[in-house]
Design an enzyme around this catalytic site. Structure first.
Site, PDB file in Angstrom:
ATOM      1  N   PRO A  53       0.809  -1.225   0.000  1.00  0.00           N
ATOM      2  CA  PRO A  53       0.000   0.000   0.000  1.00  0.00           C
ATOM      3  C   PRO A  53       0.844   1.278   0.000  1.00  0.00           C
ATOM      4  CG  PRO A  53       0.061  -0.919   2.199  1.00  0.00           C
ATOM      5  CD  PRO A  53       0.800  -1.889   1.311  1.00  0.00           C
ATOM      6  N   CYS A  54       1.477   1.538  -1.137  1.00  0.00           N
ATOM      7  CA  CYS A  54       2.381   2.684  -1.215  1.00  0.00           C
ATOM      8  C   CYS A  54       1.669   4.015  -0.982  1.00  0.00           C
ATOM      9  CB  CYS A  54       3.127   2.686  -2.542  1.00  0.00           C
ATOM     10  SG  CYS A  54       2.082   2.733  -3.994  1.00  0.00           S
ATOM     11  N   TYR A  55       0.356   4.052  -1.173  1.00  0.00           N
ATOM     12  CA  TYR A  55      -0.388   5.287  -0.942  1.00  0.00           C
ATOM     13  C   TYR A  55      -0.384   5.696   0.529  1.00  0.00           C
ATOM     14  CZ  TYR A  55      -4.123   2.116   0.481  1.00  0.00           C
ATOM     15  OH  TYR A  55      -4.855   1.140   1.110  1.00  0.00           O
TER      16      TYR A  55
END
Length: 104
Positions: A53-55
């Site tokens: 989940p790079c966000y």
């Protein structure tokens, strides 16, 4: 032996739903506090956005990335808001939503 990017992805996978971490925080947890820029590079080429989940990674002021690789800053903000993360003046409320995992 894990690559630098793999270490970074391992840390990002641990960021809990509804929380964020900074690039520098991820870098330190991955093994080198000077890797903040490398964290950005790694997230930009995220091979598995459904499971990494790079966000949930923002800058130290709580700003999202205009260069967010998966739809731009607006997309990153919408993904975080969908998890209940609130923004104040365009920034994540870091006192409330920053992941508090200790750095060893």
């Amino acid at each position: 032996m894990q690559s630098t990017f793999e270490k970074i992805y391992d840390v990002v996978r641990q960021i809990p739903y509804g929380q964020v971490a900074t690039y520098g925080q991820v870098a330190a947890l991955a093994g080198n506090k000077r890797w903040a820029r490398v964290v950005g590079y790694a997230l930009h080429v995220n091979p598995d956005p459904n499971n990494i989940p790079c966000y949930r990674v923002v800058n130290k002021e709580g700003k999202v990335s205009d260069a967010f690789a998966f739809g731009g800053g607006n997309r990153q903000e919408k993904l975080l808001q969908a998890e209940g993360v609130e923004f104040v003046n365009g920034c994540v409320d870091m006192k409330r939503y920053q992941w508090q995992r200790p750095i060893y």
